[in-house]
Write a protein that holds these residues in place. Structure first.
Motif, PDB file in Angstrom:
ATOM      1  N   ALA A  61       8.134  15.669   9.858  1.00  0.00           N
ATOM      2  CA  ALA A  61       9.017  16.267   8.849  1.00  0.00           C
ATOM      3  C   ALA A  61       8.196  17.013   7.803  1.00  0.00           C
ATOM      4  O   ALA A  61       8.565  18.114   7.357  1.00  0.00           O
ATOM      5  CB  ALA A  61       9.860  15.181   8.186  1.00  0.00           C
ATOM      6  N   GLU A  62       7.055  16.441   7.407  1.00  0.00           N
ATOM      7  CA  GLU A  62       6.189  17.095   6.428  1.00  0.00           C
ATOM      8  C   GLU A  62       5.651  18.416   6.981  1.00  0.00           C
ATOM      9  O   GLU A  62       5.580  19.432   6.254  1.00  0.00           O
ATOM     10  CB  GLU A  62       5.030  16.160   6.064  1.00  0.00           C
ATOM     11  CG  GLU A  62       4.055  16.763   5.058  1.00  0.00           C
ATOM     12  CD  GLU A  62       2.893  15.831   4.756  1.00  0.00           C
ATOM     13  OE1 GLU A  62       1.881  16.325   4.196  1.00  0.00           O
ATOM     14  OE2 GLU A  62       2.995  14.620   5.083  1.00  0.00           O
ATOM     15  N   TRP A  63       5.266  18.421   8.234  1.00  0.00           N
ATOM     16  CA  TRP A  63       4.733  19.624   8.872  1.00  0.00           C
ATOM     17  C   TRP A  63       5.797  20.731   8.887  1.00  0.00           C
ATOM     18  O   TRP A  63       5.522  21.893   8.601  1.00  0.00           O
ATOM     19  CB  TRP A  63       4.286  19.273  10.292  1.00  0.00           C
ATOM     20  CG  TRP A  63       3.421  20.313  10.940  1.00  0.00           C
ATOM     21  CD1 TRP A  63       3.005  21.497  10.401  1.00  0.00           C
ATOM     22  CD2 TRP A  63       2.837  20.232  12.241  1.00  0.00           C
ATOM     23  NE1 TRP A  63       2.206  22.178  11.289  1.00  0.00           N
ATOM     24  CE2 TRP A  63       2.082  21.425  12.432  1.00  0.00           C
ATOM     25  CE3 TRP A  63       2.875  19.289  13.261  1.00  0.00           C
ATOM     26  CZ2 TRP A  63       1.393  21.685  13.608  1.00  0.00           C
ATOM     27  CZ3 TRP A  63       2.179  19.538  14.434  1.00  0.00           C
ATOM     28  CH2 TRP A  63       1.439  20.721  14.595  1.00  0.00           C
ATOM     29  N   ILE A  64       7.042  20.345   9.230  1.00  0.00           N
ATOM     30  CA  ILE A  64       8.132  21.324   9.307  1.00  0.00           C
ATOM     31  C   ILE A  64       8.515  21.833   7.920  1.00  0.00           C
ATOM     32  O   ILE A  64       8.710  23.039   7.705  1.00  0.00           O
ATOM     33  CB  ILE A  64       9.363  20.698   9.999  1.00  0.00           C
ATOM     34  CG1 ILE A  64       9.023  20.384  11.468  1.00  0.00           C
ATOM     35  CG2 ILE A  64      10.571  21.626   9.910  1.00  0.00           C
ATOM     36  CD1 ILE A  64      10.091  19.571  12.179  1.00  0.00           C
ATOM     37  N   ARG A  65       8.606  20.922   6.926  1.00  0.00           N
ATOM     38  CA  ARG A  65       9.053  21.291   5.569  1.00  0.00           C
ATOM     39  C   ARG A  65       7.957  21.955   4.751  1.00  0.00           C
ATOM     40  O   ARG A  65       8.230  22.647   3.769  1.00  0.00           O
ATOM     41  CB  ARG A  65       9.534  20.041   4.824  1.00  0.00           C
ATOM     42  CG  ARG A  65      10.733  19.364   5.450  1.00  0.00           C
ATOM     43  CD  ARG A  65      11.068  18.047   4.751  1.00  0.00           C
ATOM     44  NE  ARG A  65      11.681  18.282   3.439  1.00  0.00           N
ATOM     45  CZ  ARG A  65      11.172  17.891   2.292  1.00  0.00           C
ATOM     46  NH1 ARG A  65      10.003  17.262   2.277  1.00  0.00           N
ATOM     47  NH2 ARG A  65      11.809  18.111   1.159  1.00  0.00           N
ATOM     48  N   GLY A  66       6.714  21.676   5.107  1.00  0.00           N
ATOM     49  CA  GLY A  66       5.611  22.201   4.309  1.00  0.00           C
ATOM     50  C   GLY A  66       5.256  21.315   3.150  1.00  0.00           C
ATOM     51  O   GLY A  66       4.349  21.641   2.361  1.00  0.00           O
ATOM     52  N   LYS A  67       5.923  20.175   3.015  1.00  0.00           N
ATOM     53  CA  LYS A  67       5.622  19.214   1.960  1.00  0.00           C
ATOM     54  C   LYS A  67       6.131  17.839   2.396  1.00  0.00           C
ATOM     55  O   LYS A  67       7.044  17.734   3.219  1.00  0.00           O
ATOM     56  CB  LYS A  67       6.281  19.624   0.642  1.00  0.00           C
ATOM     57  CG  LYS A  67       7.790  19.717   0.703  1.00  0.00           C
ATOM     58  CD  LYS A  67       8.361  20.139  -0.650  1.00  0.00           C
ATOM     59  CE  LYS A  67       9.897  20.231  -0.589  1.00  0.00           C
ATOM     60  NZ  LYS A  67      10.464  20.630  -1.908  1.00  0.00           N
ATOM     61  N   PRO A  68       5.554  16.765   1.849  1.00  0.00           N
ATOM     62  CA  PRO A  68       5.971  15.413   2.262  1.00  0.00           C
ATOM     63  C   PRO A  68       7.402  15.103   1.838  1.00  0.00           C
ATOM     64  O   PRO A  68       7.947  15.734   0.917  1.00  0.00           O
ATOM     65  CB  PRO A  68       4.974  14.496   1.543  1.00  0.00           C
ATOM     66  CG  PRO A  68       3.857  15.382   1.110  1.00  0.00           C
ATOM     67  CD  PRO A  68       4.441  16.731   0.889  1.00  0.00           C
ATOM     68  N   LEU A  69       7.994  14.129   2.529  1.00  0.00           N
ATOM     69  CA  LEU A  69       9.282  13.607   2.084  1.00  0.00           C
ATOM     70  C   LEU A  69       9.097  12.930   0.727  1.00  0.00           C
ATOM     71  O   LEU A  69       8.001  12.455   0.402  1.00  0.00           O
ATOM     72  CB  LEU A  69       9.827  12.599   3.103  1.00  0.00           C
ATOM     73  CG  LEU A  69      10.175  13.146   4.493  1.00  0.00           C
ATOM     74  CD1 LEU A  69      10.539  11.996   5.427  1.00  0.00           C
ATOM     75  CD2 LEU A  69      11.314  14.142   4.415  1.00  0.00           C
ATOM     76  N   SER A  70      10.156  12.866  -0.050  1.00  0.00           N
ATOM     77  CA  SER A  70      10.048  12.266  -1.377  1.00  0.00           C
ATOM     78  C   SER A  70       9.671  10.792  -1.272  1.00  0.00           C
ATOM     79  O   SER A  70       9.956  10.138  -0.266  1.00  0.00           O
ATOM     80  CB  SER A  70      11.374  12.403  -2.124  1.00  0.00           C
ATOM     81  OG  SER A  70      12.362  11.590  -1.535  1.00  0.00           O
TER      82      SER A  70
END
Length: 446
Positions: free
Chosen positions: A405-414
């Motif tokens: 998910a971090e790779w796809i979003r470009g940032k970690p989950l909250s």
């Protein structure tokens, strides 16, 4: 002691290699590994090699790899480029996936080694159907060759048994067979929700099918047993009891069990001569207080039928490891389907096993020989690999979801989302562990 040592060896091999998978890929990805521990607790042996401290700890139920990570405390400035959490998500995914994939690769290796010694394949033929059993009620007959279960083709007896048992509580089980006469038929097992199916799930009973045909000829007579005292010997063929002919071994089993302490007049044949004797089964009390009779005899198999059912051969090394790959992928997919059935309520939690059942199986397979123990290790390694790949936070699979998910979003989950997932994962694993321990105690001591 055999059970204890076989279990400890299994845990140390499977878990240590799982952690070594994490370790070796972490090093390849440039992550600094601070400690590699075999076992938990305060180490009693440590040796520093390079940046890593290698440890042996007193609780041999697992191990761990500790990497440099800023989330776990202060990290020296020079170590920041080598911290796990500072790596690209693709590297973290590779490191996390390496552990369970090592378990799956290990299973291929173990199966390949086992099959290299020789393979004994039991073809999916029905030799014996226990009267009044689940299988008998479904119409199974001796001579049936099982072809598929709910549309899934089966290769051997083990596949057929596993597919039937795992589908038993999900509803009707359609078993396609070829009868002894060569015609096609479907045996429908409709036992979902019955006490009999519950006992099968708890490993306290079976569905009533055996691949071998059992004769009324005695295969063995226990020394000092009622049968031995009555003069019966291995090779004798039982003919009748109390003037009534009995031509099926299950009838003899039922007779002995239902006659504790009662004298039975046995007619039998020895070397072509008809003889008779009196036999009084010993009385044995079961855990529920039921009294049953024990005669101390075991039947002989039909050797001609056994030759048809049993196929023994020795594959080449290449064939053995190809078979190992097929066996690993087959069992891995079956394990995934089982967890899917658990989630949808189509499989019983009674199938879940814990460390006590695993230890018991470790001892039994070790006593049977190296080949059986290797295949036990392979099966547990597959279970460990698949379990860790499940998308549950706290397991490797949960971390894979986060990093993907971090790779796809470009940032970690909250942090909030990750904390909620962590609580859910811990609750799910604690519940699964409680169920596993309950099932273990119920199986072994219930």
């Amino acid at each position: 002691m055999t059970t204890f040592f076989a279990f400890i060896v299994a845990i140390l091999i499977l878990v240590s290699l799982h952690e070594f998978g994490h370790y070796i890929v972490a090093r390849w990805c440039g992550v600094k590994v601070v400690r590699f521990s075999v076992g938990f607790g305060k180490p009693f042996y440590t040796k520093k090699r390079g940046d890593t401290e290698w440890c042996l700890a007193p609780v041999p139920l697992g191990g761990y790899v500790k990497m440099v990570d800023t989330r776990e405390g202060n990290v020296a400035e020079e170590d920041l480029p080598y911290a796990f959490d500072k790596q690209h998500p693709a590297k973290r995914i590779a490191i996390v996936a390496a552990g369970p994939l090592t378990n799956l690769a290990l299973a291929v290796l173990l199966y390949g080694l086992s099959f290299s010694f020789g393979v004994t394949e039991i073809r999916p033929y029905v030799g014996t159907v226990t009267p009044s059993s689940i299988a008998a009620k479904a119409g199974f007959e001796a001579g049936d060759r099982i072809q598929s279960v709910n549309g899934t083709a089966v290769r051997d007896w083990g596949d057929a048994q596993t597919e039937i048992v795992l589908n038993l509580e999900a509803g009707k089980v359609n078993v396609a067979v070829q009868t002894e006469s060569g015609s096609e038929a479907v045996r429908v097992i409709d036992a979902a929700g019955t006490p009999e199916a519950g006992k099968v799930a708890k490993n306290q009973a079976n569905i009533g099918l055996l691949p071998f045909k059992i004769t009324t000829r005695l295969g063995s007579v226990l020394e000092g047993s009622p049968a031995a005292k009555a003069g019966l010997q291995a090779g004798d063929r039982l003919v009748g009891a109390d003037g009534e002919p009995l031509d099926d071994w299950t009838q003899w089993t039922q007779l002995f069990r239902s006659s504790p302490g009662k004298k039975i007049e046995i007619a039998y044949e020895r070397d072509g001569t008809m003889l008779s004797t009196g036999l009084r089964p010993d009385t044995q009390e079961l855990a529920d207080g039921t009294l049953i009779g024990r005669a101390g005899v075991a039947p002989a198999m039909d050797e001609e039928w056994a030759k048809q059912v049993r196929h023994e051969y020795r594959p080449t090394v290449g064939e053995a490891f190809a078979m190992g790959w097929d066996r690993m992928t087959g069992y891995a997919m079956m394990t995934v389907r089982f967890f899917g059935k658990l989630i949808t309520g189509n499989a019983s939690l009674s199938h879940v096993s814990g460390p006590l059942t695993i230890a018991d199986a470790a001892g039994q397979t070790a006593a049977m020989g190296l080949q059986s123990y290797l295949e036990f290790l392979a099966l547990v390694s597959i279970s460990l690999g698949v379990l860790n790949l499940l998308p549950i936070p706290v397991l490797d699979g949960g971390h894979l979801v986060y990093y993907t998910a971090e790779w796809i979003r470009g940032k970690p989950l909250s942090e909030r989302v990750q904390a909620i997932g962590l609580r859910f994962g811990l609750a799910a694993m604690m519940l699964l562990m409680m169920v596993a321990f309950f099932n273990d105690i119920n199986r072994l001591f219930g």
